[in-house]
Design a protein around this motif. Sequence first.
Motif, PDB file in Angstrom:
ATOM      1  N   SER B 104       0.800  -1.214   0.000  1.00  0.00           N
ATOM      2  CA  SER B 104       0.000   0.000   0.000  1.00  0.00           C
ATOM      3  C   SER B 104       0.843   1.280   0.000  1.00  0.00           C
ATOM      4  N   LYS B 105       1.982   1.277   0.689  1.00  0.00           N
ATOM      5  CA  LYS B 105       2.819   2.491   0.707  1.00  0.00           C
ATOM      6  C   LYS B 105       4.265   2.100   0.427  1.00  0.00           C
ATOM      7  N   PHE B 177      -0.191   1.818  -8.832  1.00  0.00           N
ATOM      8  CA  PHE B 177       0.177   2.783  -7.788  1.00  0.00           C
ATOM      9  C   PHE B 177       0.058   4.219  -8.300  1.00  0.00           C
ATOM     10  N   LYS B 178      -0.388   5.129  -7.445  1.00  0.00           N
ATOM     11  CA  LYS B 178      -0.228   6.565  -7.698  1.00  0.00           C
ATOM     12  C   LYS B 178       1.210   6.914  -7.328  1.00  0.00           C
ATOM     13  N   ILE B 179       1.852   7.709  -8.160  1.00  0.00           N
ATOM     14  CA  ILE B 179       3.253   8.050  -7.913  1.00  0.00           C
ATOM     15  C   ILE B 179       3.388   9.538  -7.592  1.00  0.00           C
ATOM     16  N   TYR B 180       3.871   9.831  -6.382  1.00  0.00           N
ATOM     17  CA  TYR B 180       4.101  11.206  -5.949  1.00  0.00           C
ATOM     18  C   TYR B 180       5.596  11.458  -5.847  1.00  0.00           C
ATOM     19  N   PRO B 196      -3.931  11.797  -0.516  1.00  0.00           N
ATOM     20  CA  PRO B 196      -3.143  10.636  -0.932  1.00  0.00           C
ATOM     21  C   PRO B 196      -4.001   9.407  -1.220  1.00  0.00           C
ATOM     22  N   SER B 197      -3.669   8.747  -2.291  1.00  0.00           N
ATOM     23  CA  SER B 197      -4.297   7.483  -2.653  1.00  0.00           C
ATOM     24  C   SER B 197      -3.854   6.420  -1.655  1.00  0.00           C
ATOM     25  N   LYS B 199      -2.962   3.417  -2.272  1.00  0.00           N
ATOM     26  CA  LYS B 199      -1.823   2.684  -2.827  1.00  0.00           C
ATOM     27  C   LYS B 199      -0.911   3.696  -3.495  1.00  0.00           C
ATOM     28  N   CYS B 200       0.145   4.100  -2.829  1.00  0.00           N
ATOM     29  CA  CYS B 200       0.963   5.127  -3.461  1.00  0.00           C
ATOM     30  C   CYS B 200       2.442   4.963  -3.178  1.00  0.00           C
ATOM     31  N   ASP B 220       2.505  11.011 -11.003  1.00  0.00           N
ATOM     32  CA  ASP B 220       1.137  11.500 -11.144  1.00  0.00           C
ATOM     33  C   ASP B 220       1.012  12.904 -10.560  1.00  0.00           C
TER      34      ASP B 220
END
Lengths: 251, 251
Positions: B104-105, B177-180, B196-197, B199-200, B220
């Motif tokens: 998830s993280k 995954f969302k990518i920050y 925050p998503s 799953k990121c 993203d």
Amino acid sequence: MRIIKSIQNQAIKDIAKLKEKKYRDMTSLFIIEGEHLVRMAQEAGNLETILVDENELEKYLDLISEDNTIIVNEAIVNKLSYTKSPQGIIGVVRKREVYVQGLSKVLVLDNLQDPGNVGTLLRSALAFNYNQVFISDNSVDLYNDKVIRASQGAIFKINIKRDSLDNIFHFLKGEKFKIYATALTNNSVFLEELKPSKKCALVLGNEGNGISDTSKNNADEIVKIHMSNKIDSLNVSVAGSIAMYYIKGEK
Amino acid sequence: MRIIKSIQNQAIKDIAKLKEKKYRDMTSLFIIEGEHLVRMAQEAGNLETILVDENELEKYLDLISEDNTIIVNEAIVNKLSYTKSPQGIIGVVRKREVYVQGLSKVLVLDNLQDPGNVGTLLRSALAFNYNQVFISDNSVDLYNDKVIRASQGAIFKINIKRDSLDNIFHFLKGEKFKIYATALTNNSVFLEELKPSKKCALVLGNEGNGISDTSKNNADEIVKIHMSNKIDSLNVSVAGSIAMYYIKGEK
């Protein structure tokens, strides 16, 4: 402007002595190196002397002045430098430690020993609008080159003062500061639950042993950060920066 | 259990070679030292061999086993140690790098070079319930003794994987995954504004140059932290820890 080309020159020998804490204490001077730090010290008005490598003069023309510049050779730069690639520029800087009145957010470092942590905390304190950093007199020397490097120049831009914890807390109590010390004890309040006072001091403790009894006894609240039980603690510069981010100063 | 008292012994020479990255890469083994780290590696089940100083046997009796212990003398401990006070105990540990599914993280380190920063970030990642740390293959070696020391043993308790950024992002995109990525650009979103998503992946960049174009192109969102304009940037382990604290994982 002077030109010196001998590493045996007395002025150069005197500057080289500033690599030792003893001489920094005696003279209230310290050495910095590299363009970024020298420019920051210049901006802050703390620069006593600049030494420029004769091969790098063009790059630093705007920094050179009649009053305070010494043109030197590479051998002298290397002698004065702490690193392998000193960028041809060295500064001699005057310490300027103060107790400022009417502060709103201050950081207190209680027996910190790792120069990287102290420098990183100075950098974060400036970033989060803290007005002053106090460091207990049993901590690492503030003018250690690793502190200065890790501070990325913040050391020139934030008010700092080294003193005994007793004097520091005496000052803070006199000025009616709320004192928050960080420790992972059962009666700690979570950072997120804290309603920070406008005028407050955040106390961080030693890397191995945490805050001292003096800090514990002077604290209005003991504060901790929510974290997993898979690990004992956070790095002190991380914990301190998270707390300062949460309890930010006003611009 | 074996007893070895000569620093010329081949087994000892082979272990000493693990101080060099080349041999760590060849063997997938690395060295750790000191009671705290050895106990953590033991708990994690990664310990291949323990070497105990014959003068410290009593202290470590519970760690000694028939299978994997070598009793040595102080000279051997000193030869294998990176520090001045090695506490009489050395461990040889097997690397265990994995891609875990259904995370998830996750934290992605893009070309980090300072071992202290990488170790500190592993420690914070574990503290804030991150499940995996990816490190780009141009970063500092994860098994550098300074990384291990700064991680305070987190390196044994969190999933880690070194790979090319391309492979890392390919995996993350495949797993939705969302990518920050963190960077101080004009089109960055403030951390506080981010939703925050679940799953990121949080991407941190190089100490001097920030994130790479590969990270920028795969992100993203580009995220930044509110800070004063009196200083250019935060230390990357501080910025990353603040972001992980804000975008915490579930227990």
